[in-house]
Design an enzyme around this catalytic site. Structure first.
Site, PDB file in Angstrom:
ATOM      1  N   ASP A  56      -0.843   5.846   0.348  1.00  7.26           N
ATOM      2  CA  ASP A  56      -1.810   6.897   0.006  1.00  7.26           C
ATOM      3  C   ASP A  56      -2.038   7.902   1.135  1.00  7.26           C
ATOM      4  O   ASP A  56      -2.839   8.817   1.010  1.00  7.26           O
ATOM      5  CB  ASP A  56      -3.145   6.283  -0.429  1.00  7.26           C
ATOM      6  CG  ASP A  56      -3.783   5.447   0.665  1.00  7.26           C
ATOM      7  OD1 ASP A  56      -3.330   5.514   1.822  1.00  7.26           O
ATOM      8  OD2 ASP A  56      -4.745   4.721   0.365  1.00  7.26           O
TER       9      ASP A  56
ATOM     10  N   TYR B 270      -0.233   9.010  11.419  1.00  9.25           N
ATOM     11  CA  TYR B 270       0.395   7.838  12.041  1.00  9.25           C
ATOM     12  C   TYR B 270       1.391   8.176  13.156  1.00  9.25           C
ATOM     13  O   TYR B 270       1.710   7.321  13.984  1.00  9.25           O
ATOM     14  CB  TYR B 270       1.088   6.981  10.971  1.00  9.25           C
ATOM     15  CG  TYR B 270       0.092   6.179  10.166  1.00  9.25           C
ATOM     16  CD1 TYR B 270      -0.375   4.953  10.633  1.00  9.25           C
ATOM     17  CD2 TYR B 270      -0.424   6.659   8.970  1.00  9.25           C
ATOM     18  CE1 TYR B 270      -1.309   4.224   9.925  1.00  9.25           C
ATOM     19  CE2 TYR B 270      -1.362   5.935   8.252  1.00  9.25           C
ATOM     20  CZ  TYR B 270      -1.799   4.716   8.734  1.00  9.25           C
ATOM     21  OH  TYR B 270      -2.728   3.997   8.044  1.00  9.25           O
TER      22      TYR B 270
HETATM   23  C1  G6P Z   1      -4.119   4.393   4.996  1.00 12.62           C
HETATM   24  C2  G6P Z   1      -2.689   3.951   4.891  1.00 12.62           C
HETATM   25  C3  G6P Z   1      -2.587   2.574   4.356  1.00 12.62           C
HETATM   26  C4  G6P Z   1      -3.435   1.621   5.171  1.00 12.62           C
HETATM   27  C5  G6P Z   1      -4.846   2.105   5.303  1.00 12.62           C
HETATM   28  C6  G6P Z   1      -5.564   1.251   6.336  1.00 12.62           C
HETATM   29  O1  G6P Z   1      -4.674   4.558   3.751  1.00 12.62           O
HETATM   30  O2  G6P Z   1      -1.894   4.786   4.118  1.00 12.62           O
HETATM   31  O3  G6P Z   1      -1.249   2.177   4.377  1.00 12.62           O
HETATM   32  O4  G6P Z   1      -3.458   0.339   4.570  1.00 12.62           O
HETATM   33  O5  G6P Z   1      -4.875   3.431   5.714  1.00 12.62           O
HETATM   34  O6  G6P Z   1      -6.894   1.452   6.238  1.00 12.62           O
HETATM   35  P1  G6P Z   1      -7.989   0.557   6.943  1.00 12.62           P
HETATM   36  O7  G6P Z   1      -9.226   1.246   6.538  1.00 12.62           O
HETATM   37  O8  G6P Z   1      -7.831  -0.840   6.383  1.00 12.62           O
HETATM   38  O9  G6P Z   1      -7.738   0.604   8.398  1.00 12.62           O
HETATM   39 MN    MN Z   2       0.163   3.733   3.939  1.00 11.27          MN
END
Ligand code: G6P
Ligand code: MN
Length: 440
Positions: free
Chosen positions: A172, A263
């Site tokens: 996402d 990222y």
């Molecule tokens: C984004 C990335 C996901 C990931 C998430 C982590 O949405 O695309 O791949 O899992 O962030 O989020 P968090 O809130 O768990 O650190």
């Molecule tokens: Mn992701």
């Protein structure tokens, strides 16, 4: 009325699932569901959200059958779509993925750098078992995978199930960035169309047009060079996430031809990120104190209630919307535009054929189709070749149980510096990973 579906939510104990349910409610005419199967091996976790989910569905989706189960056969034997967001090893292992690298002064992130390696080894093993189980019942079921690290899971599943065209790996992040761009540009997200290339959690937006076909990329880049980049839902984001957006600004002070995903920073600003990290309190702890707490508190309030009156229906998460929009686009062959993860096969014509690349494309009844991108420039090609080699060696290390390949993989990762660091983190990961994966 559109044909309705049986769906399985695998990893139903995830705190993202209540908002996913809200999206199903919102999409009930667009993607009707006749049966929801919530499956998780951890009943205790699912029980924290079950009352809320049941009450939400009883209130807003009363004609659907709802099942909560820990039985894998019941979950996968008769289902049209598996929505998978399993987290193998749960937060306890995420904590190691983030904290072990920091011990050695390396980025502690769950999908990038050394942490992503460790998480990838766990996820791939479990995802292979899951696909085998689903396929033991049906070749037709669609598997929509959100389990991370998507890059490693996607490449590994392609190696193990090369003929399987009904596994889709999803992220996402580009979707979420598009939503943030739309807010900055004051247009609806659906009006924007992007050009994009990369690997998962390793990509760049290279053009953006609006519905009239007008280029809005220059305007957006100028904004990002001169203003703080904030996600569309900044008020709901924890500090560490906001910091990652600001580092997109920082990257663009140096190189402003394209807009990177958030990222990319883990491979360019390692020292700053490590210096700002607290080795005893990482993102997993922060998410526990924010999202997890908020979701569980809300869900707790549903226990014993018979109506939804004083509760809010969580909704409109990028994760939930992406998953359901993708399912809708497959089920009714809409060929909507998304940023997709697909086998390269010449889409980026100067890049490895069998790599899983992230590009703009469409999704329909035959799955995702990437738009041909053309050649990429040397800087990006170099970065991606390196990252792809790391991903591929990680998959091979996992499938072959090879210690040497694991070491090679880690030493190639730009967020792991040198063989000594690679060996140190690898040996620590092995120590805590017990039965999740083993190398020889
Ligand atoms: C984004 C990335 C996901 C990931 C998430 C982590 O949405 O695309 O791949 O899992 O962030 O989020 P968090 O809130 O768990 O650190
Ligand atoms: Mn992701």
């Amino acid at each position: 009325m559109r044909k309705s579906h049986t769906i399985t939510i695998s990893g139903a104990g995830s705190t993202r699932v209540p908002a996913l349910v809200g999206t199903f409610v919102e999409f009930r005419d667009r993607f009707p569901v006749s049966k929801f199967i919530f499956y998780d091996i951890d009943n205790e976790r699912t029980s924290k959200t079950e009352a809320y989910i049941r009450l939400a569905l009883k209130t807003y989706y009363s004609d659907a059958e709802v099942i909560f189960t820990t039985d894998e056969d019941l979950a996968y034997s008769k289902t049209d779509f598996v929505f998978c967001q399993m987290r193998v090893g749960k937060s306890e292992m995420r904590s190691y993925d983030e904290k072990i690298p920091l011990k050695y002064g390396l980025v502690g992130q769950e999908t990038c750098g050394a942490g992503g390696f460790s998480y990838g080894m766990r996820s791939l093993t479990a995802m292979i078992d899951m696909v085998k189980k689903v396929r033991s019942y049906s070749a037709e079921t669609w598997i929509l995978n959100y389990t991370n690290p998507a890059a490693i899971v996607a490449y590994g599943l392609q190696k193990v199930f090369p003929e399987d065209k009904r596994i889709l790996n999803l992220c996402d992040q580009p979707y979420s960035l598009m939503r943030s761009f739309a807010k900055i540009l004051k247009v609806d997200q659906k009006e924007l169309s992007a050009r994009y290339f990369g690997l998962n959690h390793f990509g760049w937006f290279t053009a953006l047009t609006n519905r009239q076909g007008k280029d809005v990329f220059v305007e957006l880049k100028e904004y990002l060079i001169n203003h703080e980049f904030k996600p569309y839902n900044a008020e709901q984001r924890a500090k560490s996430w906001l910091d990652t957006y600001v580092r997109v600004n920082k990257y663009m002070q140096y190189i402003d031809e394209y807009i990177p995903t958030t990222y990319i920073q883990y491979y360019f600003f390692q020292e700053e990120i490590v210096a700002e990290s607290n080795p005893n309190y990482t993102r997993v702890d922060e998410s526990f104190d924010t999202r997890e707490k908020e979701v569980w508190d809300l869900c707790k309030r549903a226990e014993g209630k018979t109506d939804f009156k004083d509760l809010v229906l969580l909704n409109d998460s990028v994760f939930g919307n992406l998953m359901v929009e993708v399912a809708e686009s497959i089920a009714y062959d809409l060929n909507e535009e998304f940023i997709v993860l697909v086998q390269n096969n010449g889409l980026i014509d100067n890049f490895e054929e069998d790599a899983i690349v992230e590009v703009a494309g469409t999704i329909g009844k035959d799955g995702p189709k990437g738009y041909p991108y053309g050649p990429i420039k040397t800087f990006y090609k170099g970065l991606m070749e390196n990252q792809y080699a790391y991903e591929r060696l990680t998959v091979e290390a996992c499938l072959e149980g090879s210690y040497v390949k694991a070491l090679q993989a880690l030493s190639l990762n730009r967020a792991v510096n040198g063989l000594e660091n690679a060996k140190a983190v690898l040996d620590d990961f092995i120590e805590v990973s017990h039965d999740y994966w083993k190398l020889k």
